[in-house]
Design a protein around this motif. Structure first.
Motif, PDB file in Angstrom:
ATOM      1  N   GLN A 179      14.767 -20.360  -5.282  1.00 44.53           N
ATOM      2  CA  GLN A 179      15.490 -21.364  -5.937  1.00 44.53           C
ATOM      3  C   GLN A 179      15.099 -21.624  -7.317  1.00 44.53           C
ATOM      4  N   MET A 180      13.668 -21.554  -7.229  1.00 49.27           N
ATOM      5  CA  MET A 180      12.892 -21.794  -8.459  1.00 49.27           C
ATOM      6  C   MET A 180      13.415 -20.622  -9.514  1.00 49.27           C
ATOM      7  N   ALA A 181      13.669 -19.394  -9.153  1.00 50.15           N
ATOM      8  CA  ALA A 181      13.914 -18.267  -9.967  1.00 50.15           C
ATOM      9  C   ALA A 181      15.375 -18.345 -10.379  1.00 50.15           C
ATOM     10  N   GLY A 182      16.014 -19.398 -10.135  1.00 53.60           N
ATOM     11  CA  GLY A 182      17.562 -19.518 -10.430  1.00 53.60           C
ATOM     12  C   GLY A 182      18.618 -19.096  -9.499  1.00 53.60           C
ATOM     13  N   LEU A 183      18.198 -18.661  -8.274  1.00 59.20           N
ATOM     14  CA  LEU A 183      19.256 -18.480  -7.279  1.00 59.20           C
ATOM     15  C   LEU A 183      19.413 -19.411  -6.337  1.00 59.20           C
ATOM     16  N   GLN A 184      20.905 -19.666  -6.088  1.00 63.31           N
ATOM     17  CA  GLN A 184      21.371 -20.617  -5.490  1.00 63.31           C
ATOM     18  C   GLN A 184      21.905 -20.128  -4.252  1.00 63.31           C
ATOM     19  N   PHE A 185      21.737 -20.558  -3.081  1.00 65.81           N
ATOM     20  CA  PHE A 185      22.329 -20.038  -1.693  1.00 65.81           C
ATOM     21  C   PHE A 185      22.091 -20.840  -0.544  1.00 65.81           C
ATOM     22  N   PRO A 186      22.772 -20.881   0.340  1.00 61.74           N
ATOM     23  CA  PRO A 186      22.817 -22.013   1.540  1.00 61.74           C
ATOM     24  C   PRO A 186      21.364 -21.795   2.240  1.00 61.74           C
ATOM     25  N   SER A 187      21.274 -22.811   2.878  1.00 61.52           N
ATOM     26  CA  SER A 187      20.119 -23.166   3.768  1.00 61.52           C
ATOM     27  C   SER A 187      20.224 -21.718   4.718  1.00 61.52           C
ATOM     28  N   VAL A 188      18.837 -21.201   5.109  1.00 61.21           N
ATOM     29  CA  VAL A 188      18.648 -20.012   5.988  1.00 61.21           C
ATOM     30  C   VAL A 188      19.080 -20.772   7.623  1.00 61.21           C
ATOM     31  N   TYR A 189      19.386 -22.000   7.694  1.00 56.60           N
ATOM     32  CA  TYR A 189      19.756 -22.660   8.999  1.00 56.60           C
ATOM     33  C   TYR A 189      21.137 -22.853   8.949  1.00 56.60           C
ATOM     34  N   SER A 206       6.007 -16.745  10.142  1.00 60.52           N
ATOM     35  CA  SER A 206       7.216 -16.249   9.595  1.00 60.52           C
ATOM     36  C   SER A 206       7.691 -17.546   8.787  1.00 60.52           C
ATOM     37  N   ALA A 207       8.133 -18.558   9.694  1.00 59.42           N
ATOM     38  CA  ALA A 207       8.796 -19.686   9.333  1.00 59.42           C
ATOM     39  C   ALA A 207       8.004 -20.224   7.808  1.00 59.42           C
ATOM     40  N   MET A 213      17.535 -15.051  10.574  1.00 54.56           N
ATOM     41  CA  MET A 213      17.504 -16.001   9.489  1.00 54.56           C
ATOM     42  C   MET A 213      16.773 -15.091   8.308  1.00 54.56           C
ATOM     43  N   THR A 214      15.713 -14.553   8.850  1.00 52.95           N
ATOM     44  CA  THR A 214      14.732 -13.864   7.917  1.00 52.95           C
ATOM     45  C   THR A 214      15.474 -12.619   7.070  1.00 52.95           C
ATOM     46  N   ARG A 215      16.073 -11.863   7.791  1.00 53.20           N
ATOM     47  CA  ARG A 215      16.969 -10.937   7.156  1.00 53.20           C
ATOM     48  C   ARG A 215      18.137 -11.339   6.062  1.00 53.20           C
ATOM     49  N   GLY A 216      18.646 -12.485   6.467  1.00 53.33           N
ATOM     50  CA  GLY A 216      19.684 -13.000   5.704  1.00 53.33           C
ATOM     51  C   GLY A 216      18.846 -13.577   4.500  1.00 53.33           C
ATOM     52  N   HIS A 267       1.427 -15.901  -5.272  1.00 52.73           N
ATOM     53  CA  HIS A 267       2.042 -14.500  -5.185  1.00 52.73           C
ATOM     54  C   HIS A 267       3.425 -14.361  -5.591  1.00 52.73           C
ATOM     55  N   SER A 268       4.157 -13.265  -5.759  1.00 53.62           N
ATOM     56  CA  SER A 268       5.461 -12.894  -6.333  1.00 53.62           C
ATOM     57  C   SER A 268       6.475 -12.945  -5.114  1.00 53.62           C
ATOM     58  N   ILE A 269       7.614 -12.942  -5.393  1.00 57.35           N
ATOM     59  CA  ILE A 269       8.824 -12.918  -4.649  1.00 57.35           C
ATOM     60  C   ILE A 269       8.425 -11.693  -3.735  1.00 57.35           C
ATOM     61  N   ALA A 270       7.929 -10.406  -4.512  1.00 56.87           N
ATOM     62  CA  ALA A 270       7.910  -9.199  -3.619  1.00 56.87           C
ATOM     63  C   ALA A 270       6.830  -9.319  -2.619  1.00 56.87           C
ATOM     64  N   TRP A 271       5.710  -9.892  -3.040  1.00 56.62           N
ATOM     65  CA  TRP A 271       4.559 -10.273  -2.140  1.00 56.62           C
ATOM     66  C   TRP A 271       5.131 -11.026  -0.882  1.00 56.62           C
ATOM     67  N   ASN A 272       5.773 -12.173  -0.953  1.00 56.06           N
ATOM     68  CA  ASN A 272       5.993 -12.962  -0.038  1.00 56.06           C
ATOM     69  C   ASN A 272       7.176 -12.241   0.908  1.00 56.06           C
ATOM     70  N   ALA A 273       8.038 -11.586   0.271  1.00 54.19           N
ATOM     71  CA  ALA A 273       8.997 -10.875   0.912  1.00 54.19           C
ATOM     72  C   ALA A 273       8.400  -9.691   1.787  1.00 54.19           C
ATOM     73  N   SER A 274       7.421  -9.026   1.218  1.00 49.30           N
ATOM     74  CA  SER A 274       6.747  -7.729   1.992  1.00 49.30           C
ATOM     75  C   SER A 274       5.963  -8.414   3.005  1.00 49.30           C
ATOM     76  N   HIS A 275       5.366  -9.670   2.895  1.00 50.84           N
ATOM     77  CA  HIS A 275       4.512 -10.379   3.873  1.00 50.84           C
ATOM     78  C   HIS A 275       5.100 -10.676   5.044  1.00 50.84           C
ATOM     79  N   LEU A 276       6.564 -11.081   4.928  1.00 49.78           N
ATOM     80  CA  LEU A 276       7.509 -11.493   6.040  1.00 49.78           C
ATOM     81  C   LEU A 276       7.675 -10.412   6.814  1.00 49.78           C
ATOM     82  N   VAL A 277       8.027  -9.089   6.265  1.00 44.42           N
ATOM     83  CA  VAL A 277       8.281  -7.812   6.991  1.00 44.42           C
ATOM     84  C   VAL A 277       7.134  -7.555   7.596  1.00 44.42           C
ATOM     85  N   GLU A 278       5.825  -7.513   7.018  1.00 49.97           N
ATOM     86  CA  GLU A 278       4.514  -7.113   7.521  1.00 49.97           C
ATOM     87  C   GLU A 278       4.291  -7.928   8.873  1.00 49.97           C
TER      88      GLU A 278
END
Length: 162
Positions: free
Chosen positions: A150-160, A138-139, A17-20, A39-50
């Protein structure tokens, strides 16, 4: 069945789910953030990896001092390219799976402490620490990242969704 085997099975689903979600981040949206002090998208994404990278230390060590006296404090990495983020994620994923592989239940019952400048911030059993500060945390950040995208304008299916 060992506690680590149960955790490994759950971790596999969490990793997918996280990688997707991470793979959906366009490089040009990495610096996007909501208004205010968030925080930015980059910070949150980096934190998930961290977060995932914490597993080997929790399993293999008794404590982590994030600001050891007389040494440089830990600084969380911030990655701003999706390809690099995914490379680090894959590296940390493998290390987490390897750390859990065949870890005896006795290890999951050992205490683990987070410290700062030698002072203990908290101590908990390693298994509970992984559940709370890796799986649940992580969740939490996956949810934040989903909303930010989504707030940044990207649409995608649920991670679930499969």
């Amino acid at each position: 069945m060992l506690i680590a085997e149960l955790m490994s099975a759950e971790l596999t689903g969490e990793l997918a789910m996280t990688r997707g979600l991470l793979a959906r981040i366009p490089d040009d949206k990495m610096e996007w953030k909501p208004q205010g002090e968030l925080h930015s998208i980059a910070w949150n994404a980096s934190h998930l990896v961290e977060i995932l990278g914490w597993v080997p230390g929790i399993v293999g060590e008794g404590a982590w001092d994030i600001a050891p006296i007389g040494e440089e404090p830990y600084v969380a990495p911030v990655v701003t390219q999706t390809s690099h983020l995914l490379e680090l994620f894959d590296k940390h994923s493998q290390a987490a799976v390897d750390a859990l592989e065949d870890a005896p239940d006795s290890v999951m019952h050992e205490p683990w402490s987070l410290k700062m400048a030698g002072q203990t911030l908290f101590t908990m059993k390693k298994g509970a620490c992984i559940r709370k500060w890796v799986f649940s945390h992580s969740a939490h950040h996956r949810g934040i990242l989903s909303v930010y995208l989504q707030m940044a304008g990207l649409q995608f299916p649920s991670v679930y969704e499969e």
